[in-house]
Design a protein around this motif. Structure first.
Motif, PDB file in Angstrom:
ATOM      1  N   PRO A  53       0.811  -1.221   0.000  1.00 36.01           N
ATOM      2  CA  PRO A  53       0.000   0.000   0.000  1.00 36.01           C
ATOM      3  C   PRO A  53       0.843   1.268   0.000  1.00 36.01           C
ATOM      4  O   PRO A  53       2.001   1.256   0.399  1.00 36.01           O
ATOM      5  CB  PRO A  53      -0.806  -0.112   1.293  1.00 36.01           C
ATOM      6  CG  PRO A  53       0.055  -0.926   2.197  1.00 36.01           C
ATOM      7  CD  PRO A  53       0.723  -1.931   1.297  1.00 36.01           C
ATOM      8  N   LEU A  54       0.195   2.345  -0.463  1.00 41.49           N
ATOM      9  CA  LEU A  54       0.882   3.617  -0.618  1.00 41.49           C
ATOM     10  C   LEU A  54       0.920   4.384   0.704  1.00 41.49           C
ATOM     11  O   LEU A  54      -0.133   4.640   1.286  1.00 41.49           O
ATOM     12  CB  LEU A  54       0.163   4.460  -1.677  1.00 41.49           C
ATOM     13  CG  LEU A  54       0.795   5.806  -2.018  1.00 41.49           C
ATOM     14  CD1 LEU A  54       1.970   5.599  -2.954  1.00 41.49           C
ATOM     15  CD2 LEU A  54      -0.236   6.728  -2.660  1.00 41.49           C
ATOM     16  N   PRO A  55       2.100   4.779   1.176  1.00 48.00           N
ATOM     17  CA  PRO A  55       2.156   5.616   2.372  1.00 48.00           C
ATOM     18  C   PRO A  55       1.491   6.962   2.107  1.00 48.00           C
ATOM     19  O   PRO A  55       1.602   7.518   1.010  1.00 48.00           O
ATOM     20  CB  PRO A  55       3.663   5.785   2.622  1.00 48.00           C
ATOM     21  CG  PRO A  55       4.310   4.669   1.882  1.00 48.00           C
ATOM     22  CD  PRO A  55       3.441   4.422   0.685  1.00 48.00           C
ATOM     23  N   ALA A  56       0.801   7.489   3.076  1.00 49.53           N
ATOM     24  CA  ALA A  56       0.130   8.781   2.916  1.00 49.53           C
ATOM     25  C   ALA A  56       1.116   9.870   2.514  1.00 49.53           C
ATOM     26  O   ALA A  56       0.762  10.797   1.778  1.00 49.53           O
ATOM     27  CB  ALA A  56      -0.570   9.167   4.216  1.00 49.53           C
ATOM     28  N   SER A  57       2.356   9.744   2.969  1.00 47.37           N
ATOM     29  CA  SER A  57       3.363  10.766   2.672  1.00 47.37           C
ATOM     30  C   SER A  57       3.728  10.831   1.192  1.00 47.37           C
ATOM     31  O   SER A  57       4.357  11.796   0.745  1.00 47.37           O
ATOM     32  CB  SER A  57       4.633  10.505   3.489  1.00 47.37           C
ATOM     33  OG  SER A  57       5.119   9.191   3.256  1.00 47.37           O
ATOM     34  N   ASP A  58       3.335   9.818   0.409  1.00 45.52           N
ATOM     35  CA  ASP A  58       3.626   9.828  -1.029  1.00 45.52           C
ATOM     36  C   ASP A  58       2.511  10.460  -1.857  1.00 45.52           C
ATOM     37  O   ASP A  58       2.600  10.518  -3.086  1.00 45.52           O
ATOM     38  CB  ASP A  58       3.856   8.395  -1.540  1.00 45.52           C
ATOM     39  CG  ASP A  58       5.237   7.863  -1.177  1.00 45.52           C
ATOM     40  OD1 ASP A  58       6.153   8.685  -0.997  1.00 45.52           O
ATOM     41  OD2 ASP A  58       5.389   6.630  -1.082  1.00 45.52           O
ATOM     42  N   THR A  59       1.454  10.922  -1.199  1.00 42.97           N
ATOM     43  CA  THR A  59       0.321  11.492  -1.925  1.00 42.97           C
ATOM     44  C   THR A  59       0.721  12.724  -2.725  1.00 42.97           C
ATOM     45  O   THR A  59       0.265  12.909  -3.867  1.00 42.97           O
ATOM     46  CB  THR A  59      -0.809  11.872  -0.947  1.00 42.97           C
ATOM     47  OG1 THR A  59      -1.123  10.763  -0.120  1.00 42.97           O
ATOM     48  CG2 THR A  59      -2.056  12.301  -1.709  1.00 42.97           C
ATOM     49  N   ALA A  60       1.581  13.568  -2.167  1.00 41.79           N
ATOM     50  CA  ALA A  60       2.026  14.767  -2.882  1.00 41.79           C
ATOM     51  C   ALA A  60       2.781  14.388  -4.156  1.00 41.79           C
ATOM     52  O   ALA A  60       2.657  15.062  -5.184  1.00 41.79           O
ATOM     53  CB  ALA A  60       2.911  15.627  -1.981  1.00 41.79           C
ATOM     54  N   THR A  61       3.552  13.302  -4.090  1.00 41.75           N
ATOM     55  CA  THR A  61       4.285  12.833  -5.266  1.00 41.75           C
ATOM     56  C   THR A  61       3.320  12.445  -6.382  1.00 41.75           C
ATOM     57  O   THR A  61       3.537  12.770  -7.554  1.00 41.75           O
ATOM     58  CB  THR A  61       5.159  11.619  -4.904  1.00 41.75           C
ATOM     59  OG1 THR A  61       6.103  12.007  -3.910  1.00 41.75           O
ATOM     60  CG2 THR A  61       5.900  11.089  -6.123  1.00 41.75           C
ATOM     61  N   LEU A  62       2.237  11.767  -6.025  1.00 44.76           N
ATOM     62  CA  LEU A  62       1.238  11.388  -7.021  1.00 44.76           C
ATOM     63  C   LEU A  62       0.575  12.611  -7.639  1.00 44.76           C
ATOM     64  O   LEU A  62       0.345  12.670  -8.861  1.00 44.76           O
ATOM     65  CB  LEU A  62       0.172  10.490  -6.393  1.00 44.76           C
ATOM     66  CG  LEU A  62       0.555   9.062  -6.052  1.00 44.76           C
ATOM     67  CD1 LEU A  62      -0.698   8.264  -5.707  1.00 44.76           C
ATOM     68  CD2 LEU A  62       1.291   8.397  -7.198  1.00 44.76           C
ATOM     69  N   LEU A  63       0.259  13.590  -6.808  1.00 42.29           N
ATOM     70  CA  LEU A  63      -0.381  14.797  -7.327  1.00 42.29           C
ATOM     71  C   LEU A  63       0.543  15.546  -8.283  1.00 42.29           C
ATOM     72  O   LEU A  63       0.086  16.119  -9.282  1.00 42.29           O
ATOM     73  CB  LEU A  63      -0.798  15.709  -6.175  1.00 42.29           C
ATOM     74  CG  LEU A  63      -2.041  15.278  -5.401  1.00 42.29           C
ATOM     75  CD1 LEU A  63      -2.308  16.255  -4.263  1.00 42.29           C
ATOM     76  CD2 LEU A  63      -3.259  15.188  -6.319  1.00 42.29           C
ATOM     77  N   ARG A  64       1.821  15.551  -8.011  1.00 41.25           N
ATOM     78  CA  ARG A  64       2.761  16.216  -8.914  1.00 41.25           C
ATOM     79  C   ARG A  64       2.852  15.469 -10.247  1.00 41.25           C
ATOM     80  O   ARG A  64       2.994  16.092 -11.302  1.00 41.25           O
ATOM     81  CB  ARG A  64       4.127  16.338  -8.257  1.00 41.25           C
ATOM     82  CG  ARG A  64       4.152  17.337  -7.108  1.00 41.25           C
ATOM     83  CD  ARG A  64       5.574  17.647  -6.657  1.00 41.25           C
ATOM     84  NE  ARG A  64       5.539  18.658  -5.617  1.00 41.25           N
ATOM     85  CZ  ARG A  64       5.603  18.398  -4.314  1.00 41.25           C
ATOM     86  NH1 ARG A  64       5.727  17.144  -3.897  1.00 41.25           N
ATOM     87  NH2 ARG A  64       5.553  19.376  -3.414  1.00 41.25           N
ATOM     88  N   SER A  65       2.769  14.152 -10.201  1.00 44.66           N
ATOM     89  CA  SER A  65       2.742  13.375 -11.442  1.00 44.66           C
ATOM     90  C   SER A  65       1.497  13.705 -12.252  1.00 44.66           C
ATOM     91  O   SER A  65       1.550  13.864 -13.475  1.00 44.66           O
ATOM     92  CB  SER A  65       2.783  11.874 -11.129  1.00 44.66           C
ATOM     93  OG  SER A  65       3.989  11.512 -10.512  1.00 44.66           O
ATOM     94  N   ALA A  66       0.363  13.811 -11.551  1.00 47.95           N
ATOM     95  CA  ALA A  66      -0.886  14.182 -12.215  1.00 47.95           C
ATOM     96  C   ALA A  66      -0.778  15.580 -12.809  1.00 47.95           C
ATOM     97  O   ALA A  66      -1.184  15.824 -13.955  1.00 47.95           O
ATOM     98  CB  ALA A  66      -2.040  14.116 -11.221  1.00 47.95           C
ATOM     99  N   ARG A  67      -0.230  16.501 -12.031  1.00 51.87           N
ATOM    100  CA  ARG A  67      -0.055  17.887 -12.497  1.00 51.87           C
ATOM    101  C   ARG A  67       0.769  17.943 -13.770  1.00 51.87           C
ATOM    102  O   ARG A  67       0.378  18.603 -14.755  1.00 51.87           O
ATOM    103  CB  ARG A  67       0.632  18.696 -11.399  1.00 51.87           C
ATOM    104  CG  ARG A  67       1.002  20.124 -11.781  1.00 51.87           C
ATOM    105  CD  ARG A  67       2.086  20.658 -10.867  1.00 51.87           C
ATOM    106  NE  ARG A  67       3.329  19.903 -11.005  1.00 51.87           N
ATOM    107  CZ  ARG A  67       4.355  19.983 -10.156  1.00 51.87           C
ATOM    108  NH1 ARG A  67       4.286  20.762  -9.094  1.00 51.87           N
ATOM    109  NH2 ARG A  67       5.452  19.263 -10.364  1.00 51.87           N
ATOM    110  N   ASP A  68       1.891  17.274 -13.783  1.00 55.71           N
ATOM    111  CA  ASP A  68       2.784  17.329 -14.938  1.00 55.71           C
ATOM    112  C   ASP A  68       2.132  16.733 -16.185  1.00 55.71           C
ATOM    113  O   ASP A  68       2.293  17.255 -17.293  1.00 55.71           O
ATOM    114  CB  ASP A  68       4.093  16.606 -14.628  1.00 55.71           C
ATOM    115  CG  ASP A  68       4.914  17.307 -13.560  1.00 55.71           C
ATOM    116  OD1 ASP A  68       4.628  18.482 -13.275  1.00 55.71           O
ATOM    117  OD2 ASP A  68       5.830  16.674 -13.003  1.00 55.71           O
TER     118      ASP A  68
END
Length: 222
Positions: A100-115
């Protein structure tokens, strides 16, 4: 530290789809000021399609990839296409992250979505679009590893960025044709993003009614 799995994503999508019962009409009205007036209707159709996919029990990457294909097939709108691109990007990104994905990696996912959204849309940050909201939320939750803190920070950032861009013209989409008019109107995608985040957050509070974010729409819709 808390974690995120495909079952959690399924629950969030159901909450988002349910919230459109209240949000569809106000979002259409907000979009009517600058566009076709169908943002609420499109999101209702898209979110119901996503919520209808059974992604429970599979890896997060597989779940996001499945949702991306569903989104791509369910809408041809510009916003829907951006959402599909974001889902594809996060599906790819989660392949290299733990499951499972650690909550702390959520910002990383959002940046991938943004890009991915920036690349597909040919736009830039500060163009007054939903991508500015995604970027603002990513910054606000960077380093957080508790879902309660992440939820509060995300809702606050999504609402704050709307106020930050009020007074600026829209630079992409149909709204760019009326730069002066768009200065005092909020981008429908930004409003929708904030509204859905708030609706999902409020779903956990017993007896709390879903509502639009404050300061995002005219008085008649508050």
């Amino acid at each position: 530290m808390t974690y995120f799995i495909s079952d959690d994503l399924s629950l969030l999508l159901q909450r988002a789809a349910d919230s459109m019962t209240i949000l569809e009409a106000p979002l259409n009205a907000a979009d009517r000021e600058l566009g076709d007036g169908d943002t609420g209707t499109m999101l209702t159709r898209l979110l119901r399609a996503l919520a209808g996919v059974d992604i429970r029990g599979i890896s997060l990457s597989e779940a996001l990839n499945t949702l991306a294909f569903t989104a791509s097939a369910s809408t041809g709108s510009s916003l829907g296409t951006l959402i599909s691109a974001a889902l594809f990007a996060t599906a790819q990104r989660t392949k290299s992250l733990t499951d499972p994905l650690p909550a702390s990696d959520t910002a990383t996912l959002l940046r991938s979505a943004r890009d991915a959204m920036l690349e597909l849309g040919g736009s830039r940050l500060n163009d007054k679009t939903i991508i500015d909201s995604v970027d603002a939320v990513a910054h606000s939750i960077d380093g957080l590893d508790n879902w309660s803190e992440i939820t509060v920070a995300a809702v606050e950032a999504a609402e704050a960025v709307i106020l930050q861009f009020r007074g600026r013209p829209c630079r992409v989409g149909r709204a760019r044709i009326w730069p002066e008019k768009s200065r005092n109107l909020d981008d429908p995608g930004m409003v929708a993003f904030a509204a859905l985040l708030k609706a999902i957050a409020l779903a956990d509070r017993h007896g709390q009614r879903n509502s639009m974010p404050k300061n995002c729409l005219s008085e008649e819709f508050r």
